[in-house]
Structures are given as C-alpha cells and as structure tokens.
Scaffold this motif. Sequence first.
Motif, PDB file in Angstrom:
ATOM      1  N   TYR A  41       0.827  -1.206   0.000  1.00 51.86           N
ATOM      2  CA  TYR A  41       0.000   0.000   0.000  1.00 51.86           C
ATOM      3  C   TYR A  41       0.866   1.263   0.000  1.00 51.86           C
ATOM      4  CZ  TYR A  41      -3.414  -3.550   1.270  1.00 51.86           C
ATOM      5  OH  TYR A  41      -4.195  -4.677   1.298  1.00 51.86           O
ATOM      6  N   LEU A  42       1.996   1.209   0.678  1.00 52.05           N
ATOM      7  CA  LEU A  42       2.916   2.349   0.628  1.00 52.05           C
ATOM      8  C   LEU A  42       3.490   2.513  -0.780  1.00 52.05           C
ATOM      9  CD1 LEU A  42       4.817   1.899   4.011  1.00 52.05           C
ATOM     10  CD2 LEU A  42       3.162   3.685   3.440  1.00 52.05           C
ATOM     11  N   ALA A  43       3.747   1.384  -1.465  1.00 58.65           N
ATOM     12  CA  ALA A  43       4.262   1.457  -2.832  1.00 58.65           C
ATOM     13  C   ALA A  43       3.233   2.062  -3.774  1.00 58.65           C
ATOM     14  CB  ALA A  43       4.668   0.065  -3.311  1.00 58.65           C
ATOM     15  N   VAL A  44       1.951   1.715  -3.595  1.00 57.96           N
ATOM     16  CA  VAL A  44       0.902   2.296  -4.440  1.00 57.96           C
ATOM     17  C   VAL A  44       0.814   3.807  -4.201  1.00 57.96           C
ATOM     18  CG1 VAL A  44      -1.563   2.305  -4.927  1.00 57.96           C
ATOM     19  CG2 VAL A  44      -0.393   0.140  -4.547  1.00 57.96           C
ATOM     20  N   ALA A  45       0.866   4.214  -2.940  1.00 61.01           N
ATOM     21  CA  ALA A  45       0.831   5.647  -2.636  1.00 61.01           C
ATOM     22  C   ALA A  45       2.044   6.351  -3.232  1.00 61.01           C
ATOM     23  CB  ALA A  45       0.791   5.854  -1.121  1.00 61.01           C
ATOM     24  N   TRP A  46       3.203   5.712  -3.177  1.00 59.30           N
ATOM     25  CA  TRP A  46       4.421   6.297  -3.737  1.00 59.30           C
ATOM     26  C   TRP A  46       4.300   6.469  -5.246  1.00 59.30           C
ATOM     27  CZ3 TRP A  46       8.539   9.049  -3.927  1.00 59.30           C
ATOM     28  CH2 TRP A  46       9.561   8.786  -4.840  1.00 59.30           C
ATOM     29  N   PRO A  69      -9.091   4.246  -3.922  1.00 63.97           N
ATOM     30  CA  PRO A  69      -7.935   5.135  -3.771  1.00 63.97           C
ATOM     31  C   PRO A  69      -7.878   5.982  -2.510  1.00 63.97           C
ATOM     32  CG  PRO A  69      -9.552   6.186  -5.168  1.00 63.97           C
ATOM     33  CD  PRO A  69     -10.130   4.851  -4.766  1.00 63.97           C
ATOM     34  N   LEU A  70      -8.871   5.927  -1.612  1.00 63.78           N
ATOM     35  CA  LEU A  70      -8.928   6.920  -0.540  1.00 63.78           C
ATOM     36  C   LEU A  70      -7.676   6.918   0.329  1.00 63.78           C
ATOM     37  CD1 LEU A  70     -10.477   9.137   0.888  1.00 63.78           C
ATOM     38  CD2 LEU A  70     -11.614   7.392   2.278  1.00 63.78           C
ATOM     39  N   LEU A  71      -7.219   5.758   0.744  1.00 60.17           N
ATOM     40  CA  LEU A  71      -6.019   5.705   1.581  1.00 60.17           C
ATOM     41  C   LEU A  71      -4.833   6.330   0.861  1.00 60.17           C
ATOM     42  CD1 LEU A  71      -4.478   4.772   4.109  1.00 60.17           C
ATOM     43  CD2 LEU A  71      -4.130   2.567   2.974  1.00 60.17           C
ATOM     44  N   PHE A  72      -4.692   6.045  -0.409  1.00 55.92           N
ATOM     45  CA  PHE A  72      -3.558   6.575  -1.172  1.00 55.92           C
ATOM     46  C   PHE A  72      -3.693   8.085  -1.363  1.00 55.92           C
ATOM     47  CE2 PHE A  72      -4.712   2.317  -3.051  1.00 55.92           C
ATOM     48  CZ  PHE A  72      -3.923   1.602  -2.161  1.00 55.92           C
ATOM     49  N   TRP A  73      -4.914   8.563  -1.569  1.00 55.95           N
ATOM     50  CA  TRP A  73      -5.134  10.016  -1.633  1.00 55.95           C
ATOM     51  C   TRP A  73      -4.691  10.694  -0.335  1.00 55.95           C
ATOM     52  CZ3 TRP A  73     -10.900   9.947  -3.638  1.00 55.95           C
ATOM     53  CH2 TRP A  73     -10.905   9.681  -5.011  1.00 55.95           C
ATOM     54  N   VAL A  88       6.987   7.609   8.129  1.00 55.90           N
ATOM     55  CA  VAL A  88       6.306   7.711   9.422  1.00 55.90           C
ATOM     56  C   VAL A  88       4.950   8.394   9.247  1.00 55.90           C
ATOM     57  CG1 VAL A  88       6.394   8.759  11.716  1.00 55.90           C
ATOM     58  CG2 VAL A  88       8.439   7.686  10.762  1.00 55.90           C
ATOM     59  N   ALA A  89       4.930   9.522   8.542  1.00 59.99           N
ATOM     60  CA  ALA A  89       3.667  10.237   8.333  1.00 59.99           C
ATOM     61  C   ALA A  89       2.673   9.376   7.573  1.00 59.99           C
ATOM     62  CB  ALA A  89       3.929  11.536   7.579  1.00 59.99           C
ATOM     63  N   ALA A  90       3.143   8.655   6.554  1.00 62.10           N
ATOM     64  CA  ALA A  90       2.245   7.807   5.765  1.00 62.10           C
ATOM     65  C   ALA A  90       1.636   6.706   6.615  1.00 62.10           C
ATOM     66  CB  ALA A  90       3.008   7.204   4.590  1.00 62.10           C
ATOM     67  N   ARG A  91       2.408   6.129   7.501  1.00 56.47           N
ATOM     68  CA  ARG A  91       1.940   4.995   8.294  1.00 56.47           C
ATOM     69  C   ARG A  91       1.039   5.416   9.466  1.00 56.47           C
ATOM     70  NH1 ARG A  91       7.088   1.667   9.822  1.00 56.47           N
ATOM     71  NH2 ARG A  91       5.489   0.348  10.818  1.00 56.47           N
ATOM     72  N   LEU A  92       0.904   6.690   9.690  1.00 55.14           N
ATOM     73  CA  LEU A  92      -0.004   7.169  10.730  1.00 55.14           C
ATOM     74  C   LEU A  92      -1.374   7.565  10.183  1.00 55.14           C
ATOM     75  CD1 LEU A  92       2.423   9.297  12.931  1.00 55.14           C
ATOM     76  CD2 LEU A  92       1.439   7.063  13.481  1.00 55.14           C
TER      77      LEU A  92
END
Length: 539
Positions: A41-46, A69-73, A88-92
């Motif tokens: 999920y972090l890779a998709v957001a990236w 897409p909401l989490l990635f947005w 860190v910010a992404a995982r919070l």
Amino acid sequence: MSAMGAARRSGVILAALVALGGAAFVGVMVRPALPVDETRYLAVAWEMWRGGDYLTPHLNGAVYSHKPPLLFWLINLVWAAWGEVSGVAARLVAPGFGLASLLLVWRLSRALWPEARDAAAMAPWVLATTGAFLVFASLTTFDAMLTAATLLALLALVWARRGGGRAAWLGFGAALALGVLSKGPVILVHTLPVALLMPLWAERATRPAPGRWYGGVGVGVLTGLALTALWLVPAILNGGPEYRDQVLWGQSAGRMVDSFAHRQPFWFFLALIPLFVWPWGWSPLLRAFTPRALWADEGARFCAVQLVAALAIFSAISGKQPHYLLPEIAIVAALVARQVGGAVAKPWRAIALIPVALMALAALAAASGLIPEAALRGFFVPIPSALLAFAVSAGVILAVWSIRAPALALGLIAPGALAVFYLAGGPSMRALYDATPIAQALAAHQAQGLAVIGGRYHGEYGFAGRLSAPVDALYTPEEIAAWGLAHPGGAAVARLDREPPDWPMVAEALFRARAYGVFRAPEAASVAPEATEAAPAAM
C-alpha cells in the motif's frame, strides 16, 4: 461502576485516544512496514505521488484494481502538507481512522442508549484496549477506515430512526460512499442488513412505516452510488473496463463465490471469537452476549442484528481474514461497555492475563535458545530485551491483580501485552522484515533494470527504495538468462536457498525470515566473448 461526572467521562475518552494513538506511534517507530500488505500500500501511494495519476492507483507500473484510492489520496495529501515523502507520516494515516472510530463508537453508544452516558464514555476505552482492535487499527490497511465509515453509517441509521428525515438518509449515503472509497462495496455487508432488518430491532409500538423507512434506505444507497460515481466514472474512463470490473465486482463479490486468496472454512470466524473479545470477553462481562442481554432493548437488538448478520455473511464468503470483522469489534465494545461495573474476581483476571504471561515466557525461552525453530528462521530475542519484556509483563500482571477498578485493570492487559511483544520481538522484526536493505541495493541499479526471481512481486521494495522503474518477475532459467542478456548491469533479487543465478552478488539480507541476495547481471562486455564463441557453433 459509580456514576461519572462530565470531566471523568472526558478523561476516559481521552485515555482511550492516548492508548490507541500511543500504540500506533510506537508500532511505527519500533517495527518496519510489514510485507506484503503494508509495503504494497505504501508502494501504491508512492507511485501515485511520483506519477501524478490520482484517479487510478498503480502498482509496479500497472493499474492497481484491488483497492479504491482513498487511503492513497490521504497519504499523498499528508506528504503534500508535510513537505516531503515520509514513511512515518504515511503509516499514521490509517491509524488516524482508528482514533476517529473511538469517537464514533462513543457517539453511537450515546445515540443508542441516551440515558447511559457513563457506558457511552466507556465504549472508546473498551474498544481501544481490545487486543484485536489495538493491533489491526495500528496497521496501514483499510480496515480502520472501513470501521469509521461503518460507524458513521450506523449512526445515520439511528438518526433516521429518531426522526432525522432526509438529512439522516443523505448522511447514510455519504457514509456508504466513504466506505466504498475506503475498501469497496464490502461496506454494504456491515451496514445494509441492519437497515433492511429494521422490523427485528425497532420497538413495535414506535416502528417506522415500512414504506417510509425502506424508501429512505433507497435514498441512502442511491446517494452513496452518486457520490462514489464522482470518482468511479472518471477512474473507469482512465483505467478501462478491466479496472471497473475488478474494483466493483472482482475484489468483493468474487470472494463470496470463489475466493482467489485467503480461502478459509466456514467456521473460521467462529473460532476467532475469543480473539475478538480478548481481554474484556474473558471475564463475566461476557454476559453482554447472552440472548437476554442482546434482546433487552432496541439498542441491544440493533447491535445484535448487525453482529449476527455480518458474521453470517462473512462466514459464507470463501475468502476470510481476521481483520475483516474489525467494524464488528466496535459494536462488541459498545455492548461490553454497558456491562462494565462491579468487581471482576481475580480468577477471571488471571485468565485474561494468560496471553501476557505466555508472551513473557516465550521471550525468555527464545533468548535462551530453547525454541530451535525460531533460531532456524532467524528469529532472535536479545537477553536484555527478554529480561525487560519479562519485567514489564510482571508489572502488568501485578497492576491488573491489584487495581480495584475493573475497567482500568482489564484495560491495561492488551496494551501491556503489545508492549511485551514489541520489546521481545522488535529487534527480530526489524532484522527479518525490513525491506530497506534490499530495496536500496536495487535502487542503485534501476536504470539498468530490476527483477525478482522465483516469485510474484507485490511492491515490497517500491516505497523503501523509492523505485521509479518497474520490477520484472522471472521464474524459469530461460527467462533469467534472457533477462540478464537484455539488462546488462541490472539487479535481480533471489532467495539464496532456491538456486540463485550465477551472477555477482552485490548485497545480502534477511527478509521475511529468509536469506535473500541481490545479483547483478553481467555487463555486456563480459558476455560478448561467450556470444562470439557460440556463433560458429550455430553455423
């Protein structure tokens, strides 16, 4: 439980927020992003951040249709506000919805039982310190978001029942849209049955007229569809019909018919009920789930119908994962909070403390080398960490045994267990599950090409390495040889116990409890003589 004043009720809610927020923050700092879900999920957001396509998520350069897409947005929004890409910010972000769920379960309890303000204030504390919620709501997944959306939808239903009219049904639809954008149409499993089964839970004397009620349900569903279409229609035009079919049908309804992943027997969730209610349900508070208690009033019946319907539907679905029922844990917490009061005898507390004691003993055994299987898989517990974990567990056990207030005593158990787990397992988790060493080794060669050998690629290295090049998946010796010739100087990841390629190894690391190597394909100049010698033979 003695009556609480407004200040004390606020203090209990604040304590719940601190408990869950602290657990989420400590988890982010202590453990790496866990493969394959969190890393994916972090890779998709990236890739969304790097590529700028905010309509259709991508993974490894291909359209990613598995989740909305909401989490990635939101991760991208946090990065934009933060001013840089931050793990860190992404995982919070996702745990933030866990905190929102605490406030929403409080509001839902207030709406269901207006006269029971103390129990409503206790509901967030019960939820935050329920072990399963404490763990799953701290992860970078979609389930805390779905829980918040479910609670909003249920709150809107109660509002409609109290005469909220069109505004309540529009709110119901907005909550459905939030759930669809969070995790897909599965939000309907958590919310629609309790709406359709209104005659089962509403008081007969004041029951809404069926035509008006079901007309409102229809308005809510149509509102949710309309709001979802604001994203979905442009996304379909951008991603194509395959993306439409997968995001609307394949990833939700497909699991109901013939799961392509996470297949489990029908009794899977029933077997996990003790996990879902620990530690609160490992005590006389389990009386909250007796038939008499569940049918005592309209609010209890509302919760009972929601729980039973969701459990039955998810049990019938072939694909099952424990976190699928995270929204139902919030409803369990609302019911348990009504029963908190009086003493909880020490034998019951001892039963609820068993997992804490077992964790501490397992840490000592692993540190002493008494668990050979753990050592074989690279799992280790430093002796100082084991001793500290044992000391913390002893402190938790002593506190739970000594504190008179049952709400405080039982509420310490799951956070204490999580602290013991992080103290004992944190070093191994960082050593065995951190994708960063391999990802950084790959990043140095991405201009020449990247590949994984012998397995599917789930985006494990994309965010950790800030990769901009796609990663190929290679399976056969022929594919490996051809890829090496086509990508001189490229890098490929392979497990060392599965006949890796005969190329120079530029990095070695443990990942997912296995030894991996990063191998560099020969440069063009080094393979040219071999190709020249082979040419006459071909003639």
